[in-house]
Scaffold this active site. Structure first.
Site, short mmCIF file in Angstrom:
data_model
loop_
_atom_site.label_atom_id
_atom_site.label_comp_id
_atom_site.label_asym_id
_atom_site.label_seq_id
_atom_site.Cartn_x
_atom_site.Cartn_y
_atom_site.Cartn_z
N SER A 101 0.83 -1.20 0.00
CA SER A 101 0.00 0.00 0.00
C SER A 101 0.86 1.24 0.00
CB SER A 101 -0.90 0.01 1.24
OG SER A 101 -1.67 1.17 1.29
N CYS A 102 0.46 2.22 -0.81
CA CYS A 102 1.19 3.49 -0.81
C CYS A 102 0.50 4.52 0.09
CB CYS A 102 1.38 4.02 -2.23
SG CYS A 102 -0.10 4.09 -3.20
N GLN A 103 -0.46 4.05 0.87
CA GLN A 103 -1.11 4.94 1.84
C GLN A 103 -1.47 4.10 3.08
OE1 GLN A 103 -3.69 7.96 0.35
NE2 GLN A 103 -5.09 7.70 2.06
#
Length: 145
Positions: A101-103
């Protein structure tokens, strides 16, 4: 590494997989699913399926197209995450999954519903974009026995 998590004969699903870069170096039979503007180059161990994973019938379409169960699913969605990750896991019943995940907020939101059935065995955070507030979170989960 992914290679250390599976045997060579294990089936993998690479969801939101783009051109299959995360699994390209493996010899495992792999289903790579994403929305393609053109068909990616096929490798003998990777099968590509053009599917928008946010569509309501995405899970059913994948199950109909590729009728084998994976040992491992890799999720690498955009920042919005995979709000129905529990539906994917219920349908395909992998023993393991990796969520990239980039968040971090979407990561925690998405995995919360499955923590009774799967346990987080490893988590790694990478700063791939120095100078920004974005960090890649990689969680490795194993099915509770």
């Amino acid at each position: 590494t992914i290679k250390s998590k599976v045997k060579e004969s294990d089936i993998l699903f690479d969801l939101f997989g783009g051109n299959g870069n995360l699994t390209a170096g493996l010899q495992n039979p792999t289903l790579v699913v994403d929305v393609y503007k053109s068909t990616p180059a096929s490798k003998w161990f990777q099968v590509f399926f053009n599917q928008d994973l946010y569509q309501p019938k995405a899970i059913a379409n994948i199950a109909q197209f590729y009728q084998k169960k994976p040992e491992l699913i890799i999720f690498d969605p955009p920042r919005s995450g995979v709000k129905n990750i529990d539906e994917f896991l219920k349908k395909f019943e992998p023993n393991q999954f990796i969520y990239i995940s980039c968040q971090f907020t979407s990561f925690t939101r998405d995995v919360k519903p499955i923590l009774g059935e799967y346990k987080l065995t490893e988590v790694h955070i990478f700063d791939l974009f120095p100078g920004t507030h974005h960090f890649e979170t990689v969680g490795i989960f194993t099915k509770n026995k």
